[in-house]
Enzyme design. Structure first.
Site, PDB file in Angstrom:
ATOM      1  CD  GLU A   1     -49.759 -44.184 -29.016  1.00  0.00           C
ATOM      2  OE1 GLU A   1     -50.946 -44.126 -29.380  1.00  0.00           O
ATOM      3  OE2 GLU A   1     -48.992 -43.224 -29.092  1.00  0.00           O
TER       4      GLU A   1
ATOM      5  CD  GLU B   1     -46.942 -38.071 -33.115  1.00  0.00           C
ATOM      6  OE1 GLU B   1     -47.646 -37.212 -32.554  1.00  0.00           O
ATOM      7  OE2 GLU B   1     -47.412 -38.973 -33.846  1.00  0.00           O
TER       8      GLU B   1
ATOM      9  CB  SER C   1     -52.591 -47.689 -37.991  1.00  0.00           C
ATOM     10  OG  SER C   1     -51.575 -46.847 -38.505  1.00  0.00           O
TER      11      SER C   1
ATOM     12  CG  ASN D   1     -52.871 -37.719 -29.328  1.00  0.00           C
ATOM     13  OD1 ASN D   1     -52.994 -36.489 -29.267  1.00  0.00           O
ATOM     14  ND2 ASN D   1     -51.687 -38.318 -29.396  1.00  0.00           N
TER      15      ASN D   1
ATOM     16  CG  HIS E   1     -47.460 -39.438 -28.415  1.00  0.00           C
ATOM     17  ND1 HIS E   1     -46.852 -39.379 -29.648  1.00  0.00           N
ATOM     18  CD2 HIS E   1     -48.658 -40.049 -28.603  1.00  0.00           C
ATOM     19  CE1 HIS E   1     -47.655 -39.934 -30.541  1.00  0.00           C
ATOM     20  NE2 HIS E   1     -48.751 -40.349 -29.935  1.00  0.00           N
TER      21      HIS E   1
ATOM     22  N   GLY F   1     -49.537 -43.632 -37.519  1.00  0.00           N
ATOM     23  CA  GLY F   1     -49.751 -42.815 -38.711  1.00  0.00           C
ATOM     24  C   GLY F   1     -49.278 -43.480 -39.996  1.00  0.00           C
TER      25      GLY F   1
ATOM     26  CE  LYS G   1     -50.965 -38.647 -33.043  1.00  0.00           C
ATOM     27  NZ  LYS G   1     -50.141 -39.559 -33.806  1.00  0.00           N
TER      28      LYS G   1
END
Ligand code: 13P
Length: 253
Positions: free
Chosen positions: A169, A99, A215, A11, A97, A175, A13
């Site tokens: 996730e 985010e 991660s 991904n 996702h 991250g 992003k």
């Protein structure tokens, strides 16, 4: 029972121009060679989808978008529809996702509608679920995941359901460099499969691929993929360099 083909996804992003994306995919295909026993999925930003598709030559390499709108078309400035993603050659679409949920206010209801339009285009959704740190610390991980799963998949036809890909996730691991341990991830993956089995049926639940994201790095990939219910990975930061992503694609258990 286990026919779940391992699924390793990048991904990107909001990273990479068309040229950077093309160079990456050409190099990766060259270096990885033929992949028969696993799927390698690249999710570039919308602007690079067509260019990346054009250089994907090897079987086993697939294209994913990172999001789409929940309507087929209309006055939605700035949005992209599932029809457009089909047109550009996508195979998969990442939906929900963290985010999108946390930075852009996506709700379970929006995500459920997105799953519907994506399946209508014969694309396969990758439904992301995951808890934030406070929820984990309050012992609410399973109830949060259960809610996201149930609300995201409600009304899906069994034929669609068994194709669905789910990505666990944990938000606290994205991250941050803090990976869930293989044992922590396996515990939630097993819970997801068990819950799908009680909601639908065992055969469907055994077919669904459940990815881990958060991660993932070359040095933890082998242990994560060694867990029985971890069927693949959704990789952010470590998917931006060919060297690290290649090592992840070539995980060994
Ligand atoms: P990182 O691998 O950078 O933690 O990102 C994970 C992720 O969000 C993949 O979708």
């Amino acid at each position: 029972m286990d026919e779940r083909k391992p699924f390793i996804a990048a991904n990107w992003k909001m990273h990479k121009t068309r040229e950077e994306g093309v160079r990456f995919v050409e190099a990766l295909q060259r270096e990885v060679g033929v992949v028969e026993d696993r799927e390698v999925v690249i999710a570039p930003p919308f602007t690079a989808l067509a260019a990346v598709r054009a250089v994907m030559k090897k079987p086993g390499f697939k294209l994913a978008a990172q999001n789409c709108h929940f309507e087929e078309k209309g006055a939605y400035t700035g949005e992209v529809s599932a029809i457009m993603l089909k047109d550009v050659g996508c195979d998969y679409v990442i939906l929900g996702h963290s985010e999108r949920r946390h930075l852009f206010g996506e709700t379970d209801d929006m995500i459920r509608r997105k799953l519907g339009v994506v399946f209508q285009q014969s694309l396969v959704p990758i439904l992301c679920v995951g808890e934030v740190l406070e929820e984990r610390e309050a012992g609410r991980t399973f109830s949060v995941i259960r809610g996201q799963l149930e609300q995201g998949t409600v009304n899906l036809a069994p034929d669609h359901l068994k194709e669905l890909v789910i990505a666990y996730e944990p938000v606290w691991a994205i991250g941050t460099g803090k990976t869930a341990t293989p044992v922590q991830a396996q515990e939630v993956h097993a819970f997801i499969r068990e819950h799908l089995s009680s909601l639908y049926d065992k055969v469907v639940a055994n077919n669904i691929r459940i990815l881990y994201g958060g991660s993932v790095k070359p040095d933890n990939v082998d242990a994560l993929m060694g867990e029985p219910d971890i069927d693949g990975l959704l990789v952010g930061g470590a998917s931006l360099e060919v060297t690290s992503f290649k090592r992840i694609v070539q995980y060994q258990t």
